[in-house]
Design a protein around this motif. Structure first.
Motif, mmCIF file in Angstrom:
data_model
loop_
_atom_site.group_PDB
_atom_site.id
_atom_site.type_symbol
_atom_site.label_atom_id
_atom_site.label_comp_id
_atom_site.label_asym_id
_atom_site.label_seq_id
_atom_site.Cartn_x
_atom_site.Cartn_y
_atom_site.Cartn_z
ATOM 1 N N PHE A 84 0.859 -1.180 0.000
ATOM 2 C CA PHE A 84 0.000 0.000 0.000
ATOM 3 C C PHE A 84 0.895 1.229 0.000
ATOM 4 O O PHE A 84 1.985 1.209 0.563
ATOM 5 C CB PHE A 84 -0.901 0.011 1.237
ATOM 6 N N TYR A 85 0.404 2.292 -0.626
ATOM 7 C CA TYR A 85 1.161 3.526 -0.773
ATOM 8 C C TYR A 85 0.304 4.703 -0.329
ATOM 9 O O TYR A 85 -0.887 4.766 -0.652
ATOM 10 C CB TYR A 85 1.548 3.747 -2.245
ATOM 11 N N TRP A 86 0.937 5.651 0.368
ATOM 12 C CA TRP A 86 0.236 6.886 0.683
ATOM 13 C C TRP A 86 -0.105 7.594 -0.614
ATOM 14 O O TRP A 86 0.702 7.613 -1.545
ATOM 15 C CB TRP A 86 1.116 7.834 1.500
ATOM 16 N N ILE A 87 -1.292 8.179 -0.672
ATOM 17 C CA ILE A 87 -1.648 9.053 -1.784
ATOM 18 C C ILE A 87 -2.056 10.397 -1.193
ATOM 19 O O ILE A 87 -2.286 10.511 0.012
ATOM 20 C CB ILE A 87 -2.758 8.457 -2.686
ATOM 21 N N GLY A 88 -2.149 11.402 -2.022
ATOM 22 C CA GLY A 88 -2.375 12.766 -1.542
ATOM 23 C C GLY A 88 -3.817 13.109 -1.249
ATOM 24 O O GLY A 88 -4.291 14.173 -1.616
ATOM 25 N N LEU A 89 -4.521 12.201 -0.591
ATOM 26 C CA LEU A 89 -5.924 12.411 -0.281
ATOM 27 C C LEU A 89 -6.092 12.475 1.230
ATOM 28 O O LEU A 89 -5.638 11.579 1.947
ATOM 29 C CB LEU A 89 -6.724 11.234 -0.845
ATOM 30 N N SER A 90 -6.720 13.541 1.703
ATOM 31 C CA SER A 90 -6.972 13.659 3.142
ATOM 32 C C SER A 90 -8.284 14.410 3.356
ATOM 33 O O SER A 90 -8.783 15.077 2.448
ATOM 34 C CB SER A 90 -5.804 14.356 3.855
ATOM 35 N N TYR A 91 -8.811 14.292 4.546
ATOM 36 C CA TYR A 91 -10.109 14.898 4.836
ATOM 37 C C TYR A 91 -9.929 16.351 5.243
ATOM 38 O O TYR A 91 -9.118 16.675 6.096
ATOM 39 C CB TYR A 91 -10.819 14.121 5.952
ATOM 40 N N ASN A 92 -10.708 17.229 4.611
ATOM 41 C CA ASN A 92 -10.654 18.645 4.919
ATOM 42 C C ASN A 92 -11.871 18.999 5.769
ATOM 43 O O ASN A 92 -13.015 18.909 5.299
ATOM 44 C CB ASN A 92 -10.644 19.455 3.621
ATOM 45 N N GLU A 93 -11.622 19.350 7.023
ATOM 46 C CA GLU A 93 -12.704 19.665 7.957
ATOM 47 C C GLU A 93 -13.540 20.852 7.488
ATOM 48 O O GLU A 93 -14.763 20.840 7.605
ATOM 49 C CB GLU A 93 -12.131 19.959 9.349
ATOM 50 N N ASN A 94 -12.899 21.887 6.968
ATOM 51 C CA ASN A 94 -13.626 23.085 6.525
ATOM 52 C C ASN A 94 -14.618 22.788 5.411
ATOM 53 O O ASN A 94 -15.729 23.303 5.391
ATOM 54 C CB ASN A 94 -12.658 24.176 6.057
ATOM 55 N N HIS A 95 -14.210 21.950 4.475
ATOM 56 C CA HIS A 95 -15.078 21.620 3.340
ATOM 57 C C HIS A 95 -15.919 20.370 3.606
ATOM 58 O O HIS A 95 -16.771 20.031 2.787
ATOM 59 C CB HIS A 95 -14.241 21.414 2.065
ATOM 60 N N ARG A 96 -15.615 19.678 4.696
ATOM 61 C CA ARG A 96 -16.296 18.411 5.026
ATOM 62 C C ARG A 96 -16.271 17.450 3.835
ATOM 63 O O ARG A 96 -17.293 16.903 3.430
ATOM 64 C CB ARG A 96 -17.728 18.656 5.496
ATOM 65 N N ALA A 97 -15.070 17.304 3.284
ATOM 66 C CA ALA A 97 -14.903 16.452 2.099
ATOM 67 C C ALA A 97 -13.476 15.940 2.013
ATOM 68 O O ALA A 97 -12.560 16.539 2.572
ATOM 69 C CB ALA A 97 -15.232 17.246 0.846
ATOM 70 N N TRP A 98 -13.319 14.832 1.296
ATOM 71 C CA TRP A 98 -11.993 14.303 1.000
ATOM 72 C C TRP A 98 -11.446 15.076 -0.189
ATOM 73 O O TRP A 98 -12.072 15.131 -1.247
ATOM 74 C CB TRP A 98 -12.080 12.813 0.681
ATOM 75 N N LEU A 99 -10.296 15.696 -0.002
ATOM 76 C CA LEU A 99 -9.693 16.508 -1.057
ATOM 77 C C LEU A 99 -8.263 16.047 -1.337
ATOM 78 O O LEU A 99 -7.562 15.578 -0.446
ATOM 79 C CB LEU A 99 -9.658 17.984 -0.646
ATOM 80 N N TRP A 100 -7.854 16.251 -2.596
ATOM 81 C CA TRP A 100 -6.465 16.016 -2.970
ATOM 82 C C TRP A 100 -5.625 17.171 -2.457
ATOM 83 O O TRP A 100 -6.139 18.237 -2.127
ATOM 84 C CB TRP A 100 -6.341 15.897 -4.492
ATOM 85 N N GLU A 101 -4.329 16.990 -2.436
ATOM 86 C CA GLU A 101 -3.411 18.024 -1.950
ATOM 87 C C GLU A 101 -3.556 19.344 -2.692
ATOM 88 O O GLU A 101 -3.323 20.392 -2.134
ATOM 89 C CB GLU A 101 -1.954 17.553 -2.079
ATOM 90 N N ASP A 102 -3.955 19.300 -3.954
ATOM 91 C CA ASP A 102 -4.109 20.541 -4.718
ATOM 92 C C ASP A 102 -5.467 21.214 -4.468
ATOM 93 O O ASP A 102 -5.799 22.209 -5.091
ATOM 94 C CB ASP A 102 -3.886 20.301 -6.215
#
Length: 149
Positions: A84-102
């Protein structure tokens, strides 16, 4: 021929990363140890880091932690890997959504994160199209992506 002209004709080699065109890369030249494919360069780590360390390493290499554009993007060069590999996806509390680093949103046709995914975690991905959430402080392999166009 004057000494001045002779000097300007001689090539000087500058130290730095070697850039080699990669087979099948189409339109790009990637640094040594990077894999070129469709005008992108990918670095597949052989050491494990936390999600933040992985993101920071990628940034230090003028790239970003992997943002997937489609499910098949990695299939040709890490087909049989069970890692398994880390990818640039994390949860953004402000937007209440999973967002990419960009800052872009996760496309619903890429993969669906179930309701029970812990939003405090980061996402790891394997080429068998599995995604899991794991504490961002755990150490995993990671993939950096550099877009050349």
């Amino acid at each position: 021929m004057s000494a001045f002209m002779k000097q300007s004709i001689q090539s000087t080699s500058s130290p730095g990363p070697t850039v080699e065109p990669q087979e099948g890369s189409g339109c790009c030249s990637c640094q040594e140890k990077w894999i070129g494919h469709k005008c992108n360069c990918y670095f597949i780590s052989s050491e494990k880091k936390t999600w933040a360390e992985s993101r920071d390493f990628c940034a230090s290499q003028n790239s970003s932690i992997l943002k997937l554009h489609n499910r098949d993007e990695l299939q040709h060069f890490i087909k049989s890997s069970k890692s398994f590999y880390w990818i640039g996806l994390s949860y953004n509390e402000n937007h209440r959504a999973w967002l990419w680093e960009d800052g872009s949103a996760l496309s619903q046709d890429l993969f669906i994160l179930s309701e029970n995914v812990n939003t405090k975690n980061c996402i790891i991905y394997s080429t068998i199209n599995n995604i899991l959430d794991e504490s961002c402080k755990e150490k995993n392999y990671y993939i950096c992506k550099q877009q050349l166009i």
